[in-house]
Motif scaffolding. Structure first.
Motif, short mmCIF file in Angstrom:
data_model
loop_
_atom_site.label_atom_id
_atom_site.label_comp_id
_atom_site.label_asym_id
_atom_site.label_seq_id
_atom_site.Cartn_x
_atom_site.Cartn_y
_atom_site.Cartn_z
N GLY A 166 0.75 -1.24 0.00
CA GLY A 166 0.00 0.00 0.00
C GLY A 166 0.78 1.29 0.00
N TRP A 167 2.12 1.22 0.10
CA TRP A 167 2.87 2.48 0.04
C TRP A 167 2.80 3.05 -1.37
CZ3 TRP A 167 4.75 -0.78 3.90
CH2 TRP A 167 5.03 -0.17 5.13
N GLN A 168 2.86 4.36 -1.45
CA GLN A 168 2.82 5.02 -2.75
C GLN A 168 4.13 5.70 -3.11
OE1 GLN A 168 -0.61 7.65 -2.67
NE2 GLN A 168 -1.97 6.01 -3.32
N THR A 169 5.00 5.89 -2.11
CA THR A 169 6.28 6.54 -2.40
C THR A 169 7.42 5.73 -1.79
OG1 THR A 169 6.16 7.93 -0.42
CG2 THR A 169 5.26 8.82 -2.46
N LEU A 170 8.50 5.63 -2.55
CA LEU A 170 9.70 4.93 -2.09
C LEU A 170 10.90 5.79 -2.46
CD1 LEU A 170 11.33 2.48 -1.07
CD2 LEU A 170 11.12 1.50 -3.37
N LYS A 171 11.77 6.03 -1.47
CA LYS A 171 12.99 6.80 -1.70
C LYS A 171 14.18 5.85 -1.65
CE LYS A 171 13.50 10.91 0.02
NZ LYS A 171 13.73 12.04 0.98
N LEU A 172 15.05 5.95 -2.64
CA LEU A 172 16.27 5.15 -2.72
C LEU A 172 17.48 6.06 -2.59
CD1 LEU A 172 15.34 2.85 -5.76
CD2 LEU A 172 15.15 2.28 -3.32
N TYR A 173 18.34 5.78 -1.60
CA TYR A 173 19.54 6.60 -1.39
C TYR A 173 20.75 5.98 -2.10
CZ TYR A 173 17.73 9.89 2.09
OH TYR A 173 17.06 10.91 2.72
N PHE A 174 21.48 6.80 -2.82
CA PHE A 174 22.71 6.37 -3.48
C PHE A 174 23.80 7.42 -3.24
CE2 PHE A 174 19.32 4.41 -5.94
CZ PHE A 174 19.79 3.11 -6.12
N MET A 175 25.05 6.96 -3.40
CA MET A 175 26.19 7.88 -3.37
C MET A 175 26.93 7.77 -4.70
SD MET A 175 27.84 7.58 0.45
CE MET A 175 27.68 5.80 0.58
N VAL A 176 27.49 8.88 -5.12
CA VAL A 176 28.42 8.86 -6.25
C VAL A 176 29.80 9.24 -5.74
CG1 VAL A 176 26.67 9.36 -8.00
CG2 VAL A 176 27.85 11.26 -6.87
N GLY A 177 30.81 8.65 -6.38
CA GLY A 177 32.18 8.94 -5.96
C GLY A 177 32.76 7.92 -5.01
N LEU A 178 32.08 6.80 -4.81
CA LEU A 178 32.64 5.76 -3.96
C LEU A 178 33.94 5.22 -4.58
CD1 LEU A 178 29.36 3.83 -3.08
CD2 LEU A 178 30.91 4.88 -1.41
N PRO A 179 34.89 4.79 -3.76
CA PRO A 179 36.16 4.29 -4.31
C PRO A 179 35.92 3.16 -5.31
CG PRO A 179 36.32 4.58 -1.94
CD PRO A 179 34.88 4.80 -2.29
N GLY A 180 36.57 3.24 -6.44
CA GLY A 180 36.45 2.20 -7.46
C GLY A 180 35.25 2.37 -8.38
N GLU A 181 34.50 3.46 -8.22
CA GLU A 181 33.32 3.66 -9.05
C GLU A 181 33.69 3.96 -10.49
OE1 GLU A 181 29.44 6.02 -7.91
OE2 GLU A 181 30.88 7.41 -8.84
N THR A 182 32.94 3.37 -11.44
CA THR A 182 33.12 3.62 -12.86
C THR A 182 31.86 4.28 -13.42
OG1 THR A 182 32.19 1.49 -13.53
CG2 THR A 182 34.56 1.54 -13.03
N ALA A 183 31.95 4.70 -14.66
CA ALA A 183 30.79 5.29 -15.32
C ALA A 183 29.65 4.29 -15.40
CB ALA A 183 31.17 5.79 -16.71
N GLU A 184 29.99 3.02 -15.57
CA GLU A 184 28.95 2.00 -15.63
C GLU A 184 28.22 1.88 -14.30
OE1 GLU A 184 26.35 -0.55 -17.01
OE2 GLU A 184 27.85 0.50 -18.24
N ASP A 185 28.94 2.02 -13.18
CA ASP A 185 28.29 1.98 -11.86
C ASP A 185 27.31 3.14 -11.71
OD1 ASP A 185 29.74 -0.28 -10.75
OD2 ASP A 185 31.49 1.04 -10.66
N VAL A 186 27.67 4.29 -12.23
CA VAL A 186 26.79 5.46 -12.12
C VAL A 186 25.55 5.25 -12.98
CG1 VAL A 186 26.61 7.93 -12.49
CG2 VAL A 186 28.75 6.97 -11.63
#
Length: 825
Positions: A374-394
């Motif tokens: 029954g929930w209507q809204t969901l928030k997903l938290y992400f970070m950019v710039g984590l060590p080892g992150e690539t463009a594909e991860d973003v």
């Protein structure tokens, strides 16, 4: 309280219109503490720490503790224009008139607010400029884990848990006032308190750890604000610390070991106290509430108790991979707002690198649970710039957001998903403390990349945190001793409320860095693991070698299991005397649908042993009357007595052998069983207002499970038989005769005496029962062992030993001492 002009927004921030208990009068307090929160009232009153310290300090004898919050810029301008100082909330006393001014540093971007509050209080901003009459300026909170950026502004800094340390600090302040010693001497003594760092004196400090969350109080009557605050709910900390080991998470490392609060204690508090507070929501606080050992049953039982009172239950922090579908269903019964989850990274590879093993399928499955319930809204938290992150991860963040949005759309046209993105900020005392932080331009580039990957999805949107604010946070997070000058310059140029969009002034900060000759980008660079770090002065309890090992594991994509299930990982957080505290199985599993809830198994009992005096008018109560009286008193006090089973349940109360009617006692024993944990201190606090004249509690202690019970002991009772005026001791009763008769008793094989009870006559041997006997200036004293066998009254025993009959009413017996002894075989 001075008048607040109509031009000031939200005047209720400063009016002090709250529901709260009265404090100790100002003139009766020997120590006065002002807790300062460097943000607005509605933010500060959402912070549990300041409320806990307020409770703890006001419970201390001769101590008065008040609060003050940062005035918004309009009210600050008014105070400066009117020449008025910063005032405490409760009494309106000038902040500079307190003995201690203690700041909570929970976020790096409140540093300029600290300076504004000190300045408004008339207190020099630098510790070295303060004199003997100024308050002791303290800091506590997570930001003290790197003292360097703000150390010159504080006289002392408390690193770690504050519940016990604050009492030690205040005791030293009170001692200084009594002795008239110098400020320098006080600082030197504070430097010896575990967890206290004194700039210029301390070379190093170890984080203070509260060994058990049972030592942190649950607020009995929390302050109820009149205005709406950010987290407008009753906050109940169910656990502190986390063993998951997410490599970016400072709290997950520096709050180790994991300490859960006993779920029975939590449940009892929720059932008995929460409905009385005035709040309509209870928040169960934890770094990951879904990891709490008995969370499903706790929620079920708590909501069963609170729902009739129209009080809801919320879990502000939920770890996605610990969620169960039943937990989601239970929360849905009361939770009205949206749901929040934190995958942190877009790909399973990168999540594994940060030690957060969450599959994409886990995210989608949980989204199914959420939207199907029954929930209507969901928030997903992400970070950019984590060590080892690539463009594909973003890009994968956008792709995953699109897949979750498809789930939302399938369950309702109005359902939506928010993809919330912020820049990764390396924090001290984590495996990523050496890593590079992205500059603001790079953050914006990556946010745009994931926006493109998400595309034009009607059921999803991207919200990003200000990269300029994240950059400044990163500077202070890993800052050094060059930054106090920068902060001071920014404050003097008007920087305030830097965490607020409407308050942040990037130009002001740019000028401050330029004028101080400091390059802020230097603090974002990768650090050399072999080099020293500004925060090395703090031992946070985690071994440096462990952090380096975790950093290498991140680079190779290797995870570290949770030590609760996989055993110790040798992080260093559990030296002798400290360990994880969990309660698996403390509550039974959640019931099946339709099963009755709200009742706990009858075999779970919690025992408190009480010592009490029975005197004056209470001496005329018989043993049966005393037994009945205690049952009523416990119920009247609201204490959860356990009851026997069967057709006529009776309170589970055990008493020491009954006194004869008319006898007084300084030391009667009673054991009470409770269905939920009841601390002994709470018994001594709650019972006295309901006790009749002549019954007085003198002590109480908890009886650990498996320990001998009252019925397992014999009782060595010492009685004093005093002459009742105008009578005196009978002729022939002397100390010499008593010594002679005691020696004869000890030398004999037995000492028979005849007992007459109503029409029954029996014989009793006094030899094993009497251990001491004598006569002094007060009267006759005799020590008798009482247990399961035949009992003897002290007047009868003394008369038999002396061979002298006592006339009725001439001597009054009083039990003056009692000792529990292991039962004889």
């Amino acid at each position: 309280m001075p008048e607040i002009p109509p031009t000031v927004r939200k005047p209720s921030r400063y009016s002090g219109t709250e529901v709260r208990r009265p404090l100790l009068p100002w003139e009766e307090a020997r120590v006065r503490v002002l807790l300062a929160f460097p943000d607005t009232y509605e933010i500060g009153m959402s912070h549990l720490g300041i409320l806990l310290l307020h409770e703890i300090l006001n419970a201390r004898p001769a101590t008065r503790c008040e609060r003050v919050f940062a005035p918004w810029t309009d009210y600050e301008e008014h105070l400066r224009a009117a020449g008025e100082p910063l005032l405490s909330l409760e009494s309106g006393a000038p902040a500079g008139s307190f003995d201690v001014l203690g700041f909570s540093l929970c976020y790096e971007l409140t540093y300029t607010n600290v300076l504004a509050m000190l300045d408004l209080a008339g207190i020099p901003l630098l510790s070295g400029d303060r004199g003997e009459a100024h308050p002791l300026v303290l800091a506590g909170g997570v930001c003290t884990l790197n003292p360097a950026p703000v150390a010159p502004f504080f006289d002392a800094m408390l690193v770690g848990d504050g519940e016990e340390a604050i009492l030690e600090i205040v005791a030293l302040v009170e001692e200084r006032k009594n002795r008239g010693s110098s400020r320098r001497e006080l600082l030197e003594r504070l430097a010896r308190v575990e967890g206290v760092y004194v700039p210029g004196i301390s070379a190093r400090v170890s984080r203070r750890v509260l060994p058990d969350l049972a030592r942190s109080p649950l607020l009995p009557a929390p302050i109820l604000p009149s205005m709406r605050v950010v987290h407008d709910r009753l906050s109940v900390e169910i656990s502190r610390g986390c063993t998951r080991g997410c490599r970016f998470c400072q709290a997950g490392y520096v709050y180790r070991p994991l300490r859960e609060r006993d779920p029975l204690v939590v449940l009892r508090y929720l059932q008995e106290e929460a409905p009385k507070t005035g709040y309509d929501e209870v928040g169960l606080l934890s770094l990951s509430a879904a990891d709490y050992s008995c969370i499903d049953r706790l929620i079920t039982e708590a909501m069963g108790a609170l729902a009739p009172e129209h009080v809801s239950v919320s879990l502000p922090s939920l770890r996605l991979d610990a969620l169960e579908e039943n937990t989601v269903r239970q929360i849905r019964k009361v939770r009205k707002s949206g749901f929040t989850l934190a995958p942190e990274a877009g790909t399973e590879r990168l999540r594994k690198s940060v030690n957060k093993e969450i599959r994409d399928d886990d995210v989608l499955k949980t989204a199914e649970w959420i939207f199907s319930n029954g929930w209507q809204t969901l928030k997903l938290y992400f970070m950019v710039g984590l060590p080892g992150e690539t463009a594909e991860d973003v890009r994968a963040i956008g792709t995953l957001g699109k897949r979750v949005a498809a789930v939302a759309r399938r369950h309702g046209k109005r359902n939506s998903v928010t993809v919330s993105v912020s820049a990764f900020v390396p924090k001290p005392h984590t495996p990523f403390q050496w890593e590079r932080q992205l500059r603001r331009e790079e953050v914006l580039e990556r946010v745009n990349l994931l926006r493109d990957a998400l595309g034009r999805e009607r059921h999803a949107e991207v919200k990003s945190h200000s990269p300029e604010v994240s950059e400044l946070e990163g500077v202070f997070s890993r800052g050094d001793d060059r930054l106090p000058d920068v902060i001071l310059r920014a404050f003097r140029n008007g920087a305030r409320f830097d965490a607020w969009t409407e308050g942040f002034r990037p130009d002001t900060w740019a000028n401050a860095f330029r004028d101080a000759g400091v390059d802020p980008l230097e603090y974002l660079r990768e650090r050399d693991p072999a080099a020293s770090l500004p925060w090395d002065v703090v031992d946070a309890g985690i071994e440096r070698e462990f952090l380096l090992s975790e950093r290498e594991k991140a680079r190779s994509g290797e995870t570290t299991p949770d030590c609760r299930s996989a055993g110790c990982t040798s992080c260093g957080a559990c030296p002798p005397g400290l360990s994880n505290i969990t309660y698996p199985g403390r509550l039974p599993p959640a019931p099946a649908p339709g099963e009755e809830t709200g009742k706990l198994p009858a075999h779970q009992r919690h025992v408190v042993r009480i010592v009490y005096a029975k005197e004056g008018p209470a001496k005329y109560l018989s043993g049966l009357e005393i037994q009945s009286l205690w049952g009523r008193v416990f119920r009247r006090a609201g204490l959860p007595l356990a009851y026997s089973q069967g057709f006529n349940p009776a309170p589970r109360i055990s008493l020491s052998p009954a006194l004869a009617v008319g006898a007084e006692s300084d030391c009667e024993y009673l054991e009470a069983e409770f269905s939920l944990p009841v601390p002994a201190a709470e018994v001594t606090e709650k019972l006295p207002p309901h006790l009749p004249a002549g019954i007085r509690i003198t002590g109480a202690m908890g009886v650990p499970p498996g320990s001998p019970r009252l019925s397992d002991f014999d009782l060595a009772c010492t009685y004093l038989l005093c002459p009742v005026p105008p009578h005196t001791l009978p002729e022939g009763v002397t100390s010499d005769r008593a010594r002679e008769r005691l020696a004869a008793l000890r030398a004999s094989e037995r000492h028979p005496m005849v007992l007459v009870r109503e029409s029954q006559v029996s014989e009793l041997d006094l030899k094993p029962l009497v251990s001491d006997f004598g006569v002094n200036g007060e009267g006759i004293f005799i020590t008798i062992l009482q247990g399961t066998g035949k009992g003897v009254r002290p007047l009868e025993a003394a008369a038999s030993l002396l061979g002298i009959p006592f006339s009725p009413g001439t001597l009054a017996p009083r039990k003056v001492a009692a000792e529990l002894l292991p039962r004889r075989g």
